[in-house]
Scaffold this motif. Sequence first.
Motif, PDB file in Angstrom:
ATOM      1  N   ARG A 261     -11.179   0.649  -3.241  1.00 13.60           N
ATOM      2  CA  ARG A 261     -11.362   1.466  -4.433  1.00 13.60           C
ATOM      3  C   ARG A 261     -10.580   0.843  -5.586  1.00 13.60           C
ATOM      4  N   TYR A 262     -11.145   0.955  -6.789  1.00 14.27           N
ATOM      5  CA  TYR A 262     -10.533   0.336  -7.956  1.00 14.27           C
ATOM      6  C   TYR A 262     -10.890   1.152  -9.195  1.00 14.27           C
ATOM      7  N   ARG A 263     -10.085   0.976 -10.220  1.00  9.35           N
ATOM      8  CA  ARG A 263     -10.319   1.644 -11.500  1.00  9.35           C
ATOM      9  C   ARG A 263      -9.590   0.887 -12.593  1.00  9.35           C
ATOM     10  N   PRO A 264     -10.174   0.830 -13.792  1.00 10.12           N
ATOM     11  CA  PRO A 264      -9.411   0.326 -14.934  1.00 10.12           C
ATOM     12  C   PRO A 264      -8.346   1.340 -15.319  1.00 10.12           C
ATOM     13  N   GLU A 265      -7.255   0.854 -15.842  1.00 12.26           N
ATOM     14  CA  GLU A 265      -6.116   1.744 -16.086  1.00 12.26           C
ATOM     15  C   GLU A 265      -6.422   2.915 -17.014  1.00 12.26           C
ATOM     16  N   PRO A 266      -7.310   2.778 -18.009  1.00  9.33           N
ATOM     17  CA  PRO A 266      -7.587   3.981 -18.809  1.00  9.33           C
ATOM     18  C   PRO A 266      -8.399   5.035 -18.070  1.00  9.33           C
ATOM     19  N   ALA A 267      -9.113   4.658 -17.010  1.00 10.70           N
ATOM     20  CA  ALA A 267     -10.009   5.593 -16.326  1.00 10.70           C
ATOM     21  C   ALA A 267      -9.237   6.362 -15.257  1.00 10.70           C
ATOM     22  N   PRO A 268      -9.493   7.682 -15.112  1.00  6.63           N
ATOM     23  CA  PRO A 268      -8.758   8.458 -14.106  1.00  6.63           C
ATOM     24  C   PRO A 268      -9.375   8.381 -12.713  1.00  6.63           C
ATOM     25  N   ALA A 269     -10.679   8.127 -12.611  1.00  6.68           N
ATOM     26  CA  ALA A 269     -11.378   8.171 -11.319  1.00  6.68           C
ATOM     27  C   ALA A 269     -11.565   6.764 -10.767  1.00  6.68           C
ATOM     28  N   ILE A 283     -15.173  -8.078  -7.162  1.00  3.90           N
ATOM     29  CA  ILE A 283     -15.582  -6.987  -8.045  1.00  3.90           C
ATOM     30  C   ILE A 283     -16.292  -7.606  -9.241  1.00  3.90           C
ATOM     31  N   ARG A 284     -17.535  -7.201  -9.498  1.00  6.58           N
ATOM     32  CA  ARG A 284     -18.355  -7.859 -10.516  1.00  6.58           C
ATOM     33  C   ARG A 284     -18.619  -6.986 -11.732  1.00  6.58           C
ATOM     34  N   ASP A 285     -18.053  -5.808 -11.779  1.00  6.24           N
ATOM     35  CA  ASP A 285     -18.291  -4.931 -12.922  1.00  6.24           C
ATOM     36  C   ASP A 285     -16.973  -4.479 -13.548  1.00  6.24           C
ATOM     37  N   ALA A 286     -15.989  -5.371 -13.534  1.00  7.67           N
ATOM     38  CA  ALA A 286     -14.692  -5.027 -14.126  1.00  7.67           C
ATOM     39  C   ALA A 286     -14.803  -4.985 -15.647  1.00  7.67           C
ATOM     40  N   TRP A 287     -13.912  -4.247 -16.261  1.00  6.16           N
ATOM     41  CA  TRP A 287     -13.864  -4.160 -17.717  1.00  6.16           C
ATOM     42  C   TRP A 287     -13.190  -5.412 -18.268  1.00  6.16           C
ATOM     43  N   ARG A 288     -13.766  -5.959 -19.307  1.00  7.89           N
ATOM     44  CA  ARG A 288     -13.226  -7.177 -19.900  1.00  7.89           C
ATOM     45  C   ARG A 288     -11.817  -6.944 -20.447  1.00  7.89           C
ATOM     46  N   GLY A 289     -10.911  -7.846 -20.104  1.00  2.00           N
ATOM     47  CA  GLY A 289      -9.569  -7.813 -20.656  1.00  2.00           C
ATOM     48  C   GLY A 289      -8.758  -6.583 -20.333  1.00  2.00           C
ATOM     49  N   THR A 290      -9.138  -5.825 -19.285  1.00  2.00           N
ATOM     50  CA  THR A 290      -8.454  -4.570 -18.960  1.00  2.00           C
ATOM     51  C   THR A 290      -7.795  -4.682 -17.593  1.00  2.00           C
ATOM     52  N   LYS A 291      -6.582  -4.176 -17.477  1.00  2.00           N
ATOM     53  CA  LYS A 291      -5.866  -4.188 -16.194  1.00  2.00           C
ATOM     54  C   LYS A 291      -6.507  -3.181 -15.248  1.00  2.00           C
ATOM     55  N   HIS A 292      -6.705  -3.580 -13.977  1.00  4.38           N
ATOM     56  CA  HIS A 292      -7.326  -2.741 -12.962  1.00  4.38           C
ATOM     57  C   HIS A 292      -6.352  -2.484 -11.816  1.00  4.38           C
ATOM     58  N   VAL A 293      -6.457  -1.296 -11.235  1.00  4.09           N
ATOM     59  CA  VAL A 293      -5.655  -0.896 -10.080  1.00  4.09           C
ATOM     60  C   VAL A 293      -6.564  -0.892  -8.850  1.00  4.09           C
ATOM     61  N   VAL A 294      -6.136  -1.541  -7.763  1.00  7.66           N
ATOM     62  CA  VAL A 294      -6.964  -1.712  -6.568  1.00  7.66           C
ATOM     63  C   VAL A 294      -6.166  -1.267  -5.347  1.00  7.66           C
ATOM     64  N   GLN A 295      -6.851  -0.574  -4.408  1.00 14.45           N
ATOM     65  CA  GLN A 295      -6.276  -0.186  -3.120  1.00 14.45           C
ATOM     66  C   GLN A 295      -7.302  -0.409  -2.023  1.00 14.45           C
ATOM     67  N   VAL A 296      -6.800  -0.614  -0.795  1.00 19.21           N
ATOM     68  CA  VAL A 296      -7.657  -0.888   0.362  1.00 19.21           C
ATOM     69  C   VAL A 296      -7.188  -0.035   1.538  1.00 19.21           C
ATOM     70  N   ARG A 297      -8.128   0.455   2.350  1.00 17.28           N
ATOM     71  CA  ARG A 297      -7.790   1.125   3.599  1.00 17.28           C
ATOM     72  C   ARG A 297      -8.722   0.644   4.702  1.00 17.28           C
ATOM     73  N   ALA A 298      -8.376   0.945   5.972  1.00 24.83           N
ATOM     74  CA  ALA A 298      -9.075   0.358   7.116  1.00 24.83           C
ATOM     75  C   ALA A 298      -9.433   1.427   8.135  1.00 24.83           C
TER      76      ALA A 298
END
Length: 460
Positions: A261-269, A283-298
């Motif tokens: 799961r991932y999100r750009p920092e301005p987005a809450p969801a 990830i191919r739909d990231a926001w240009r020039g924006t920091k993203h938060v990513v987490q992984v689970r198994a």
Amino acid sequence: MARPPGPLLLPRLLLLLLLQFAAAGRPCGPSGLSRDVVLGRLGANITLICRDEVPANVTVRWQVEERGAAVPGGRGRRLAEGNVLLLRWLRYEDSGRYVCSVGSRLLRSLRLLVEEPPETPRVSCYRRSHDKDVLCEWPQQTKPSPGTRAMLWVKRRFTAENATEQRCRYFSKARKFVCRVKVPPGTEDTKHLVVSTCVSNSASGLAGEDKIITLSGVLKPDPPLNVTVEALEKAPQWLRVNWSYPLSWDPRFYWLRFQVRYRPEPAPAFMEVDQVTTTWLDIRDAWRGTKHVVQVRAQDEFGHGAWSEWSREAVGTPWTDPRDFTSEKGPFSSQFPMEDDSYEVTLLPELFWEDRADGADGSVMEPSAHPVASPYAFLVAGGSLLLGIALFVGIVVRYRQMWWTGRQRGTKPEGEGQHMLVPLGLPSPPLSDTPLLSCPTPTAPGMLHITHLDYSSSRQ
């Protein structure tokens, strides 16, 4: 007519009931107290009485033991005098042996226990991999009394075998009891096990609800490790996420599937990607020039058990063209996505300095914010325009060629194409006196055009 129950039906029912009772938890109650033990509640008041009757002219002194030794001879910490000792707002540290005496003569020795009744255990069990033991735990709202004891029993369901007893430990930082369950040898992953718990101390004893588990059903891997997010060169909307298996799971024998799961920092969801079987994802739909938060689970590859907890957050920003002023390297640059896929950029203040003739620092202009389109949009628009112009010119040239050809065909004189070309040498006279006529058309090179020949004069 219904048949009467067979002779073996009743014993079978009784056996089934016995098995059901055998599956229940063990008896759970407070530990036994001796006659000289007095139980006190945390935060309460308690009164200790030395003797029922004491002469009025006798002075009774109270002392409390230190370091586990009784002190009838006066070596302890002295307390109040009198036949009755009142202790207020009990604490766990007040537990100990209290002695009342007259002079050097011991009258009575009492042991005070300050304890709180335990909380009812609400057990949850999990297994970190197929080759690990089962761990059962339950949280505590408050710290248990020092004398609290927690036990766990496990056995196969619907069997008459004895249950395996396990002692549980309390972890103060996590504020929970944890029990390591020894699985009976030969137990299949789909066979049901009965887990029973009991927490007791001198104040009370409480049993938890029996829990039915299977080894495959309680699988819960640890979160993935080493989650990293990297930018891909010349891909302003791509991010590559890498991670590794948890140390408790051996990928040589069993695999995991992952969820990212991932999100750009301005987005809450968060946006989620399921059914990932590798340890990386683009990830191919990231926001240009924006920091993203990513987490992984198994989770187990076949979907057995539960998902692990989410990994620690990892952050990353997509690649940005160094020539673009939207780079976040400058301390004063900022970028905001617009509705038309362009970006509003606050340009660097250094771009607005004006050089003075004397070489001194110039004045600073106020930075302005305006939308800057991506250079890729200009490339696409310019290429499309050139292609359209070339196509239009080709259509015009082709149309003019067709128009010119049609006009040439329409201006030819009547009879054109039916003329005769004759050689330069004179032909032999014809058998008749009919003159030979030809059309007045231009002649080819090396050919003579004859308009009228009169052979009658030559015959003369």
